[in-house]
Design an enzyme around this catalytic site. Sequence first.
Site, PDB file in Angstrom:
ATOM      1  N   CYS A  76       0.887  -1.275   0.099  1.00 38.27           N
ATOM      2  CA  CYS A  76       0.029  -0.075  -0.139  1.00 38.27           C
ATOM      3  C   CYS A  76       1.000   1.282   0.051  1.00 38.27           C
ATOM      4  O   CYS A  76       1.788   1.351   1.062  1.00 38.27           O
ATOM      5  CB  CYS A  76      -1.082  -0.006   1.048  1.00 38.27           C
ATOM      6  SG  CYS A  76      -1.821   1.626   1.426  1.00 38.27           S
TER       7      CYS A  76
ATOM      8  N   ASN B 250       3.027  -8.844  -1.086  1.00 39.31           N
ATOM      9  CA  ASN B 250       1.993  -9.808  -0.737  1.00 39.31           C
ATOM     10  C   ASN B 250       2.671 -11.017  -0.551  1.00 39.31           C
ATOM     11  O   ASN B 250       3.806 -11.372  -1.187  1.00 39.31           O
ATOM     12  CB  ASN B 250       0.747  -9.911  -1.440  1.00 39.31           C
ATOM     13  CG  ASN B 250       0.044  -8.794  -1.713  1.00 39.31           C
ATOM     14  OD1 ASN B 250       0.539  -7.673  -1.920  1.00 39.31           O
ATOM     15  ND2 ASN B 250      -1.098  -9.087  -0.856  1.00 39.31           N
TER      16      ASN B 250
HETATM   17  N1  COA Z   1     -13.073   7.441  -8.433  1.00 37.97           N
HETATM   18  C1  COA Z   1     -12.539   8.140  -9.286  1.00 37.97           C
HETATM   19  N2  COA Z   1     -12.407   9.491  -8.794  1.00 37.97           N
HETATM   20  C2  COA Z   1     -12.514   9.831  -7.417  1.00 37.97           C
HETATM   21  C3  COA Z   1     -12.957   8.721  -6.737  1.00 37.97           C
HETATM   22  C4  COA Z   1     -13.284   7.389  -7.281  1.00 37.97           C
HETATM   23  N3  COA Z   1     -13.759   6.450  -6.509  1.00 37.97           N
HETATM   24  N4  COA Z   1     -13.453   9.241  -5.435  1.00 37.97           N
HETATM   25  C5  COA Z   1     -13.085  10.427  -5.481  1.00 37.97           C
HETATM   26  N5  COA Z   1     -12.649  10.806  -6.744  1.00 37.97           N
HETATM   27  C6  COA Z   1     -12.143  12.006  -7.091  1.00 37.97           C
HETATM   28  C7  COA Z   1     -12.922  13.254  -7.074  1.00 37.97           C
HETATM   29  O1  COA Z   1     -13.741  13.359  -8.170  1.00 37.97           O
HETATM   30  C8  COA Z   1     -11.995  14.352  -6.916  1.00 37.97           C
HETATM   31  O2  COA Z   1     -11.422  14.806  -8.177  1.00 37.97           O
HETATM   32  P1  COA Z   1     -11.397  16.433  -8.409  1.00 37.97           P
HETATM   33  O3  COA Z   1     -10.035  16.691  -7.604  1.00 37.97           O
HETATM   34  O4  COA Z   1     -10.780  16.188  -9.730  1.00 37.97           O
HETATM   35  O5  COA Z   1     -12.395  17.148  -8.351  1.00 37.97           O
HETATM   36  C9  COA Z   1     -10.796  13.748  -6.068  1.00 37.97           C
HETATM   37  O6  COA Z   1     -10.819  12.178  -6.323  1.00 37.97           O
HETATM   38  C10 COA Z   1     -10.984  13.990  -4.596  1.00 37.97           C
HETATM   39  O7  COA Z   1     -12.252  13.598  -4.183  1.00 37.97           O
HETATM   40  P2  COA Z   1     -12.466  13.715  -2.760  1.00 37.97           P
HETATM   41  O8  COA Z   1     -13.908  12.941  -2.487  1.00 37.97           O
HETATM   42  O9  COA Z   1     -12.263  15.029  -1.907  1.00 37.97           O
HETATM   43  O10 COA Z   1     -11.765  12.348  -2.004  1.00 37.97           O
HETATM   44  P3  COA Z   1     -10.235  12.581  -1.256  1.00 37.97           P
HETATM   45  O11 COA Z   1      -9.515  13.544  -1.834  1.00 37.97           O
HETATM   46  O12 COA Z   1     -10.704  12.743   0.114  1.00 37.97           O
HETATM   47  O13 COA Z   1      -9.885  11.069  -1.500  1.00 37.97           O
HETATM   48  C11 COA Z   1     -10.413   8.817  -1.754  1.00 37.97           C
HETATM   49  C12 COA Z   1     -10.410   9.818  -1.060  1.00 37.97           C
HETATM   50  C13 COA Z   1     -10.906   7.621  -0.944  1.00 37.97           C
HETATM   51  C14 COA Z   1     -11.165   8.989  -3.087  1.00 37.97           C
HETATM   52  C15 COA Z   1      -8.943   8.645  -1.971  1.00 37.97           C
HETATM   53  O14 COA Z   1      -8.403   9.016  -1.064  1.00 37.97           O
HETATM   54  C16 COA Z   1      -8.523   7.107  -2.669  1.00 37.97           C
HETATM   55  O15 COA Z   1      -8.854   6.865  -3.787  1.00 37.97           O
HETATM   56  N6  COA Z   1      -7.842   6.367  -1.954  1.00 37.97           N
HETATM   57  C17 COA Z   1      -7.632   5.124  -2.379  1.00 37.97           C
HETATM   58  C18 COA Z   1      -6.482   4.735  -1.897  1.00 37.97           C
HETATM   59  C19 COA Z   1      -5.930   3.170  -2.281  1.00 37.97           C
HETATM   60  O16 COA Z   1      -6.332   2.656  -3.324  1.00 37.97           O
HETATM   61  N7  COA Z   1      -5.057   2.672  -1.433  1.00 37.97           N
HETATM   62  C20 COA Z   1      -4.208   1.414  -1.623  1.00 37.97           C
HETATM   63  C21 COA Z   1      -5.417   0.380  -1.375  1.00 37.97           C
HETATM   64  S1  COA Z   1      -5.737  -0.065   0.191  1.00 37.97           S
HETATM   65 ZN    ZN Z   2      -2.133  -5.739   0.774  1.00 36.33          ZN
END
Ligand code: COA
Ligand code: ZN
Length: 304
Positions: free
Chosen positions: A236, A245
């Site tokens: 991650c 993994n």
């Molecule tokens: N798919 C595509 N875009 C997404 C999305 C999704 N599921 N969720 C949010 N976004 C986009 C929003 O549209 C926004 O875009 P913009 O800046 O162009 O307007 C941007 O991401 C930020 O959105 P927001 O709701 O404010 O989210 P955030 O910045 O607080 O991020 C998550 C939250 C959860 C979306 C983000 O942290 C994330 O995707 N994390 C996953 C991390 C991951 O995969 N880790 C490893 C696996 S465990």
């Molecule tokens: Zn993992």
Amino acid sequence: MTRIYFNEVVTRDGFQIEPEFIATDAKVALIDALSLCGYAKIEATSFVSPKAIPMLRDAEEVMGRITRAPEVEYTVLVPNLRGAERALESKADELNLVMSTSETHNRANLRMGREQSFAALAEVVRHVDGRTPINVSLSTAFGCPMEGDVPEAEVVQFAERFAGLGVRGLTICDTTGMAHPGQVAHMVETLQQRVKGVQLTLHFHNTRGMGLANLLAAVQGGIVRFDGSLGGLGGCPYAPGASGNICSEDAVHMLHAMGYDTGMDLPRLLSVARGLPYIVGHDVPGQVAKAGLITDLHPAPQAQ
Ligand code: COA
Ligand code: ZN
């Protein structure tokens, strides 16, 4: 002998930490090759923010272009409602929702607290409303690289709350390889008593060399579903010190040697694994692809 089911996560957990973008064509070809290896499930990609994980920004295209084998379920990681909509649109067979059991890691990875995540994911479960099966992955369940111990009771509490929402499965994740076999044995015993009727999957990382020992402890404790990553890639990007993994082919090789049925075609899997360094551009941790099977014998050295 017990049947063990494998979920391959290399194109999600494996690739999300790789520094160089892997072409969509290569991802599709790899998933198609893995689809012929006997997996029960393949976690193909993530419908997360492309800013958070640029590597998986091609999730729609990957899901649209893979050739789906009828006996394989194609699951995808989903962090929020937006991700769930994208996953449903792509006709994923399962949505794998994710949150962390450590407050600090949840804030680093998903930018919100655990209770906010739980409420948001509960909303996703209601929104999906049985159209597609839901699994929930609980990250850092055996320890957090920033907080340290994560009490088992807190993991069990989240597991029970998600089970109460009617999810099909739960994956208990050792995100940064902090679990040891004694801890795993205790955790799986408790979970099997407390959350009945839910598919339990264990997800281990080999960061400290305990991955296969942990898998074995879980198997001996009655768990039959595991995540593994081809070549042992993975980690991650929002967990300091994360690394690969457990290696799918090494795990399958060990279980076959012990007489377990995994449904996997190990020679075919090894040949796919041997191509992986060419896809990612570097050596990978997996060992059996290099060493060969325990049944691959060498000629004796010539007597002098
Ligand atoms: N798919 C595509 N875009 C997404 C999305 C999704 N599921 N969720 C949010 N976004 C986009 C929003 O549209 C926004 O875009 P913009 O800046 O162009 O307007 C941007 O991401 C930020 O959105 P927001 O709701 O404010 O989210 P955030 O910045 O607080 O991020 C998550 C939250 C959860 C979306 C983000 O942290 C994330 O995707 N994390 C996953 C991390 C991951 O995969 N880790 C490893 C696996 S465990
Ligand atoms: Zn993992």
